[in-house]
Design a protein around this motif. Structure first.
Motif, short mmCIF file in Angstrom:
data_model
loop_
_atom_site.label_atom_id
_atom_site.label_comp_id
_atom_site.label_asym_id
_atom_site.label_seq_id
_atom_site.Cartn_x
_atom_site.Cartn_y
_atom_site.Cartn_z
N LYS A 152 0.82 -1.21 0.00
CA LYS A 152 0.00 0.00 0.00
C LYS A 152 0.85 1.26 0.00
O LYS A 152 0.39 2.33 -0.41
CB LYS A 152 -0.94 -0.01 1.21
CG LYS A 152 -2.01 -1.09 1.12
CD LYS A 152 -2.84 -1.18 2.39
CE LYS A 152 -3.83 -2.32 2.32
NZ LYS A 152 -4.61 -2.48 3.57
N ALA A 153 2.10 1.14 0.48
CA ALA A 153 2.99 2.31 0.52
C ALA A 153 4.06 2.26 -0.56
O ALA A 153 4.95 3.08 -0.60
CB ALA A 153 3.66 2.40 1.89
N ALA A 154 3.95 1.27 -1.45
CA ALA A 154 5.01 1.05 -2.44
C ALA A 154 4.95 2.04 -3.58
O ALA A 154 3.90 2.58 -3.90
CB ALA A 154 4.91 -0.37 -2.98
N PRO A 155 6.09 2.28 -4.24
CA PRO A 155 6.12 3.13 -5.44
C PRO A 155 5.51 2.40 -6.62
O PRO A 155 5.16 1.22 -6.52
CB PRO A 155 7.63 3.37 -5.64
CG PRO A 155 8.28 2.17 -5.03
CD PRO A 155 7.42 1.79 -3.85
N TRP B 141 14.69 6.70 -11.36
CA TRP B 141 13.50 7.27 -10.72
C TRP B 141 12.25 6.89 -11.52
O TRP B 141 12.30 6.57 -12.69
CB TRP B 141 13.60 8.79 -10.59
CG TRP B 141 13.61 9.56 -11.88
CD1 TRP B 141 14.70 10.00 -12.57
CD2 TRP B 141 12.47 9.99 -12.66
NE1 TRP B 141 14.32 10.66 -13.71
CE2 TRP B 141 12.96 10.68 -13.79
CE3 TRP B 141 11.09 9.87 -12.49
CZ2 TRP B 141 12.12 11.23 -14.74
CZ3 TRP B 141 10.25 10.41 -13.46
CH2 TRP B 141 10.77 11.08 -14.57
N ASN B 142 11.13 6.90 -10.83
CA ASN B 142 9.84 6.81 -11.50
C ASN B 142 8.82 7.60 -10.68
O ASN B 142 9.08 7.94 -9.52
CB ASN B 142 9.39 5.36 -11.72
CG ASN B 142 9.40 4.55 -10.45
OD1 ASN B 142 8.90 4.98 -9.41
ND2 ASN B 142 9.97 3.36 -10.50
N VAL C 298 6.79 10.07 -6.05
CA VAL C 298 8.05 9.96 -6.78
C VAL C 298 8.98 9.03 -6.01
O VAL C 298 9.09 9.14 -4.78
CB VAL C 298 8.73 11.33 -6.97
CG1 VAL C 298 10.06 11.17 -7.71
CG2 VAL C 298 7.82 12.30 -7.72
N HIS C 299 9.63 8.14 -6.73
CA HIS C 299 10.58 7.20 -6.11
C HIS C 299 11.94 7.38 -6.78
O HIS C 299 12.06 7.26 -8.00
CB HIS C 299 10.10 5.76 -6.31
CG HIS C 299 10.98 4.73 -5.68
ND1 HIS C 299 11.19 3.49 -6.23
CD2 HIS C 299 11.70 4.77 -4.52
CE1 HIS C 299 12.01 2.80 -5.45
NE2 HIS C 299 12.33 3.55 -4.42
N ASN D 31 17.45 5.14 -1.38
CA ASN D 31 16.05 4.81 -1.62
C ASN D 31 15.19 5.90 -0.99
O ASN D 31 14.97 5.89 0.22
CB ASN D 31 15.72 3.44 -1.02
CG ASN D 31 14.34 2.97 -1.41
OD1 ASN D 31 13.70 3.52 -2.29
ND2 ASN D 31 13.87 1.94 -0.73
N VAL D 32 14.74 6.83 -1.81
CA VAL D 32 13.98 7.98 -1.31
C VAL D 32 12.63 8.01 -2.00
O VAL D 32 12.55 7.87 -3.23
CB VAL D 32 14.72 9.31 -1.56
CG1 VAL D 32 13.89 10.48 -1.05
CG2 VAL D 32 16.09 9.29 -0.89
N GLN D 33 11.57 8.18 -1.23
CA GLN D 33 10.23 8.26 -1.81
C GLN D 33 9.51 9.49 -1.28
O GLN D 33 9.53 9.76 -0.09
CB GLN D 33 9.42 7.00 -1.46
CG GLN D 33 8.03 7.01 -2.08
CD GLN D 33 7.35 5.67 -1.98
OE1 GLN D 33 7.92 4.65 -2.34
NE2 GLN D 33 6.13 5.65 -1.48
#
Length: 269
Positions: free
Chosen positions: A16-19, A151-152, A176-177, A183-185
């Motif tokens: 649910k919190a994934a990029p 990035w995506n 944005v990931h 590993n920054v979101q």
């Protein structure tokens, strides 16, 4: 040792919190059969996943607004419903669906203007316009993937127009990931409530233009604010968190740390 139930809860929270592009996070059939599919369905509908439906040109949005039953969703452009495999993000079995004729003419007009707006603003954007029980709902999603640059990202906006009251509500979301050397979101959202200057007594084209103008102004303002925030973050906030080191714009080679002055000082201590 974690039980299967514990694993399902943990995996669901990650999903649910994934990029964007999360299918590779789950490869355990036991987890899928045990409950992960429910989390994938929630993820796909919240993230406005897009799928290709046999016999329909272009991609189609999977959303809660268009959900007809457990695993079937509506494509309002063609008035067809289709089945979705939430794990593989594929669609099948399209069939005709009845329209809400009471609001269909206005929905058609808004849909045409929304497609023009989405194509102009979002290079790879996909939109859907739903109409039911006097409410028009617009969904817009734009996915950008740049693996070569690590990035995506995904832009989502959902707007509703209550034709009886002319009230407009919007939810704007950006995710944005970035994963080069880390590993920054970033995930941000904004809710908007406004009143349309035109009501249902005006011609449909007039109502549609007023709605798209409102959406365009709100999304432009929000995206401009995001850009300004990123600039402030890069130029000031992050710099304030750094230790005072020479500003060289080059990365430290940790294998040669002792050749740097600060490395020699640390070694001496």
């Amino acid at each position: 040792m974690a039980t299967s139930e514990d694993k399902i809860k943990i995996a669901s929270s990650f999903l649910k919190a994934a990029p964007p592009d999360v299918r590779v996070l789950v490869g355990d059939d036991e987890l899928l059969e045990g409950g992960i599919l429910a989390a994938l369905e929630e993820y796909n509908t919240e993230e406005l996943a897009t799928v290709e439906v046999p016999g329909i040109d272009g991609k189609v949005i999977v959303s809660k607004t268009g959900q007809v039953d457990a695993d079937r969703f509506l494509d309002p452009k063609t008035s067809q419903v289709f089945s979705v495999d939430h794990f593989r993000q594929t669609a099948s079995e399209p069939e005709a669906h009845e329209r809400d004729e009471e609001i269909e003419e206005l929905r058609n007009t808004i849909e045409a203007d929304t497609e023009i707006y989405s194509a102009d603003r979002y290079a790879e954007g996909v939109s859907a316009v739903y109409g039911s029980k006097g409410v028009i709902t617009i969904a817009i999603v734009h996915n950008r993937y740049s693996p070569s640059n690590f990035w995506n990202g995904r832009w989502r906006s959902v707007w509703t127009l209550d034709t009886a009251t002319s009230e407009v509500k919007g939810t704007l979301k950006c995710k944005v990931h970035y994963y080069e050397d880390g590993n920054v979101q970033l995930e941000t959202s904004k809710d908007i409530v406004d009143k349309l200057s035109k009501n249902a007594e005006h011609p449909h084209k007039v109502v549609s233009k007023a709605l798209i103008d409102l959406i365009s102004a709100a999304e432009t303002k929000y995206q401009t604010a995001l850009n300004e925030s990123y600039h402030e973050l890069a130029e000031n906030t992050f710099n304030g968190l750094r230790r005072a080191l020479p500003y060289t714009r080059t990365k430290i080679d940790w294998s040669k740390i002792l050749t740097y002055r600060i490395g020699a000082e640390l070694a001496a201590k």
